[in-house]
Structures are given as C-alpha cells and as structure tokens.
Design an enzyme around this catalytic site. Structure first.
Site, PDB file in Angstrom:
ATOM      1  N   GLU A  87       0.819  -1.219   0.000  1.00 16.10           N
ATOM      2  CA  GLU A  87       0.000   0.000   0.000  1.00 16.10           C
ATOM      3  C   GLU A  87       0.847   1.260   0.000  1.00 16.10           C
ATOM      4  O   GLU A  87       0.548   2.215  -0.712  1.00 16.10           O
ATOM      5  CB  GLU A  87      -0.939   0.023   1.220  1.00 16.10           C
ATOM      6  N   ASP A 147      -0.581  -5.133   3.002  1.00 19.84           N
ATOM      7  CA  ASP A 147      -0.966  -3.910   3.713  1.00 19.84           C
ATOM      8  C   ASP A 147      -0.265  -3.942   5.074  1.00 19.84           C
ATOM      9  O   ASP A 147      -0.578  -4.791   5.918  1.00 19.84           O
ATOM     10  CB  ASP A 147      -2.483  -3.836   3.899  1.00 19.84           C
ATOM     11  N   ILE A 158      -0.365  -1.974   7.697  1.00 25.35           N
ATOM     12  CA  ILE A 158      -1.364  -1.831   8.768  1.00 25.35           C
ATOM     13  C   ILE A 158      -2.715  -1.634   8.097  1.00 25.35           C
ATOM     14  O   ILE A 158      -2.938  -0.624   7.424  1.00 25.35           O
ATOM     15  CB  ILE A 158      -1.076  -0.643   9.712  1.00 25.35           C
ATOM     16  N   ASP A 159      -3.602  -2.589   8.250  1.00 18.38           N
ATOM     17  CA  ASP A 159      -4.966  -2.403   7.759  1.00 18.38           C
ATOM     18  C   ASP A 159      -5.817  -2.063   8.979  1.00 18.38           C
ATOM     19  O   ASP A 159      -5.867  -2.824   9.951  1.00 18.38           O
ATOM     20  CB  ASP A 159      -5.473  -3.675   7.063  1.00 18.38           C
ATOM     21  N   THR A 194      -5.723   1.553   9.813  1.00 18.66           N
ATOM     22  CA  THR A 194      -4.860   2.632  10.316  1.00 18.66           C
ATOM     23  C   THR A 194      -5.646   3.621  11.179  1.00 18.66           C
ATOM     24  O   THR A 194      -5.131   4.116  12.186  1.00 18.66           O
ATOM     25  CB  THR A 194      -4.182   3.357   9.124  1.00 18.66           C
ATOM     26  N   ASP A 230      -5.887  -4.836   0.694  1.00 18.77           N
ATOM     27  CA  ASP A 230      -6.844  -4.950   1.799  1.00 18.77           C
ATOM     28  C   ASP A 230      -7.515  -6.323   1.814  1.00 18.77           C
ATOM     29  O   ASP A 230      -8.007  -6.765   2.855  1.00 18.77           O
ATOM     30  CB  ASP A 230      -7.948  -3.884   1.674  1.00 18.77           C
TER      31      ASP A 230
HETATM   32  C1  IPD Z   1      -8.908   0.764   5.014  1.00 18.53           C
HETATM   33  C2  IPD Z   1      -9.688  -0.286   5.762  1.00 18.53           C
HETATM   34  C3  IPD Z   1     -11.168   0.012   5.701  1.00 18.53           C
HETATM   35  C4  IPD Z   1     -11.667   0.115   4.270  1.00 18.53           C
HETATM   36  C5  IPD Z   1     -10.868   1.189   3.538  1.00 18.53           C
HETATM   37  C6  IPD Z   1      -9.386   0.869   3.596  1.00 18.53           C
HETATM   38  P1  IPD Z   1      -6.348   1.208   5.740  1.00 18.53           P
HETATM   39  O1  IPD Z   1      -7.547   0.407   4.967  1.00 18.53           O
HETATM   40  O2  IPD Z   1      -9.456  -1.577   5.232  1.00 18.53           O
HETATM   41  O3  IPD Z   1     -11.887  -1.020   6.322  1.00 18.53           O
HETATM   42  O4  IPD Z   1     -13.014   0.459   4.245  1.00 18.53           O
HETATM   43  O5  IPD Z   1     -11.298   1.247   2.192  1.00 18.53           O
HETATM   44  O6  IPD Z   1      -8.665   1.880   2.949  1.00 18.53           O
HETATM   45  O7  IPD Z   1      -6.373   2.594   5.210  1.00 18.53           O
HETATM   46  O8  IPD Z   1      -6.667   1.168   7.188  1.00 18.53           O
HETATM   47  O9  IPD Z   1      -5.164   0.459   5.339  1.00 18.53           O
HETATM   48 CA    CA Z   2      -3.051   0.330   5.335  1.00 15.19          CA
END
Ligand code: IPD
Ligand code: CA
Length: 316
Positions: A71, A90, A92-93, A95, A253
């Site tokens: 990412e 990713d 950190i998913d 964030t 993701d």
């Molecule tokens: C997000 C999360 C969120 C989703 C967003 C993503 P991030 O990722 O997965 O659940 O709805 O579209 O961007 O920004 O925390 O890596």
């Molecule tokens: Ca992320």
C-alpha cells in the site's frame, strides 16, 4: 519459476507478521506521527511506512524472484497486479483504528499467483489473533502468537468446526449480520450509493421511502464495521459475520483475507450486481461465509437491495 512451496511462503509470512506486530505495538499510542493521503480521513503513520519497509526487505531477501505490491509504495496508474507470483501487502490495515487506539488493526500479507490469492496471513497484534490460509490446506485462527502446536489452532469456519457444510444455514439478509465500511470517499456517486444501500439494508420491510417504486429493504439483524477490510474478511471466514460488502478498498486490503475465506468454504462475488468472479484488484467485493447452501442466494438478495441504479465506479 519452479513450483513455489506455499507452506514455506506461509511460514515466512507468519514470521514477518509477528515481527510487524512487535513494531506496531512499540508505537507510543499517545504520540503516533501521522500524515494524510487523499483526504483527512485517509491516514498514514510512520509505523505503516516502517513496517512496509521491513516486510519488503525480508521478502526481497527470501523471494527475490517474486513481485511485491504494498500500500505505501503503490503508485496510482503504475503499480499493477500481474499474473506473476506476487506478495500483496498492507502493513497496517485499520490505520484509523490504530491512530485511535481501537484494537482492530492488523498486518495483511497475501500471496497471489495468476491473480488468485493462494496464501493469506492476517495478524492483529492488539488482540494477538492470527488468521492463516493456504490454498488446498484450509484456514485457521490462532488466539495467541505464542501457541504454535497444531491442536491450539482452530480450523475455520468456527461454527462448523472447520466444515462449511456443517456451518449454520444462511437464512437470508433478514437474519444476517452484515459487514460494511464507510471508506474514505465521503462525497459523490460512490458515497451516495453506500449511504443508500446502508439505509435499505437496515430499514424495516415496510419502511416508507420517498422513492417510487419503493426499493427493496432487508432489515438485517445489524451492520458492523471493524474498520479493517482484512479483519472483516476474517470475521466472514470464521462465520462471525454472514457477509461483508465493500467498495473502494484495494488488493492489499483483501488479498490475504480472500484465501482465508475461500479455504473456509466462503467466496467473493462483486460488490456491484452481476459479476460472480471479480478480479483481485476490482475494488468491489461481496464476501460470503461458508454455508451448506453455498450462499449464492444471499448474493442475489444483496444485489437486489443494491438495485440497477446503484453501481459504484472505481478506477483500477
Ligand atoms: C482501510 C480499511 C477500511 C476500508 C478502507 C481501507 P487502511 O484500509 O481496510 O476497512 O473500508 O477502504 O482503505 O487505510 O486502514 O489500510
Ligand atoms: Ca493500510
């Protein structure tokens, strides 16, 4: 490239996930340096970037012939998911959760071959829960990183004790717990579609609408947002949510969670009506848990709630 040892990939990714977990937990929760990307709700922290650098460096060393999509190094319009064996990461998913100290964030490490996810590792260091899947070998949840013997791992789905055919039947949207996310687009067509679908999913069957004819409503048991697409996928794989609808997130993701879900007997259709075989990077997903019926009827019902006019559009 000669045949890839998927168990070896899995073992490497689990080791990387635990190292990432230590890095994520080391961040001072009262001082998380952060910046914004697309807008003020699209956040990035120093930890996201540091973890991705570590993951990249370890994977380059161990798998120099594989591609890498992450990412924080993705370049819109340039980075592509190809048929090559590719790590899709990713760091950190979730964030936003990480920044707020809400303990639903994870590292999501996927491995795709021919654009299909074949290994997935998702680790939430705050709750110390690890989810893993390997194509053809099932998927598992492990409650503690310290527990590594096989009988301490629980095969997914949890409710069917590892057998999707033994999982409780799906009983339609009216009895479903449904995952959704707001995402980071807060205006325009895609936002309007989401808000409308959220309303129709939640609304009573006889709710009054100004639109004529009245669109179908579902009155689902409830909507849930874990704030991490990867953790939502894992919750569906475990059978804790019946389905998860998403538009706007990226391959990193969903890649890891996709393998974990498939190996738990679930599947992914498109978040837009009509496509039963969405691409990994299609940015539109409807993930459905494993069930004796297979779950296609839930997708049809969901698509009818979206309706013909409610398509979301995302660039790839
Ligand atoms: C997000 C999360 C969120 C989703 C967003 C993503 P991030 O990722 O997965 O659940 O709805 O579209 O961007 O920004 O925390 O890596
Ligand atoms: Ca992320």
């Amino acid at each position: 490239m000669s045949e890839i040892d998927l168990q070896g990939v899995h073992d490497t990714l689990v080791s990387i996930a635990f190292e990432a977990g230590r890095m994520i937990l080391a961040a001072d929760p009262n001082n998380i340096p952060q910046g914004i990307k697309k807008n003020t709700v699209d956040l990035v922290t120093e930890a996201d970037q540091a973890v991705e650098r570590m993951v990249y460096s370890r994977l380059c060393t161990d798998y120099p012939n594989c591609e890498f999509v992450g990412e924080e190094t993705y370049v819109a319009g340039e980075t592509r998911v190809t048929d090559a064996p590719t790590f899709i990461v990713d760091p950190i998913d979730g964030t936003t959760n990480f920044v707020h100290g809400y303990p639903h964030a994870c590292i999501s490490l996927g491995f795709a071959v021919c654009r299909k996810s074949v290994v997935g590792v998702v680790y939430n260091p705050f709750l110390d829960i690890l989810y893993t899947g390997i194509q053809g070998k099932g998927s598992y949840m492990q409650r503690s990183a310290a527990q590594t013997t096989p009988n301490q791992k629980q095969r997914l789905p949890l409710a069917g004790r590892g057998d999707a055919q033994a999982a409780p039947a799906l009983q339609g949207l009216g009895k479903a717990l449904v995952g959704v996310e707001w995402g980071s687009d807060r205006q325009g067509n895609n936002f309007d579609v989401k808000v409308g679908v959220f309303q129709r999913l939640a609304a009573a069957k006889n709710a009054a609408f100004s639109e004529q004819p009245t669109p179908p409503t579902a009155m689902v048991h409830s909507l849930r947002s874990l704030g991490s697409a990867a953790l939502n996928f894992c919750a569906v794989a475990a059978g804790q949510m019946d389905c998860y609808w998403e538009g706007g997130c990226y391959a990193w993701d969903v890649c890891a969670g996709w393998c974990i879900l498939s190996e738990a007997g679930g599947f992914v259709a498109s978040g837009n009506p009509g496509d039963w075989d969405p691409a990994l990077d299609s940015r539109l997903y409807l993930a459905v848990r494993g069930a004796p019926s297979g779950g296609k009827e839930l997708v049809e019902e969901f698509w009818s709630v979206i309706g013909d006019s409610g398509k979301m559009v995302y660039e790839h």
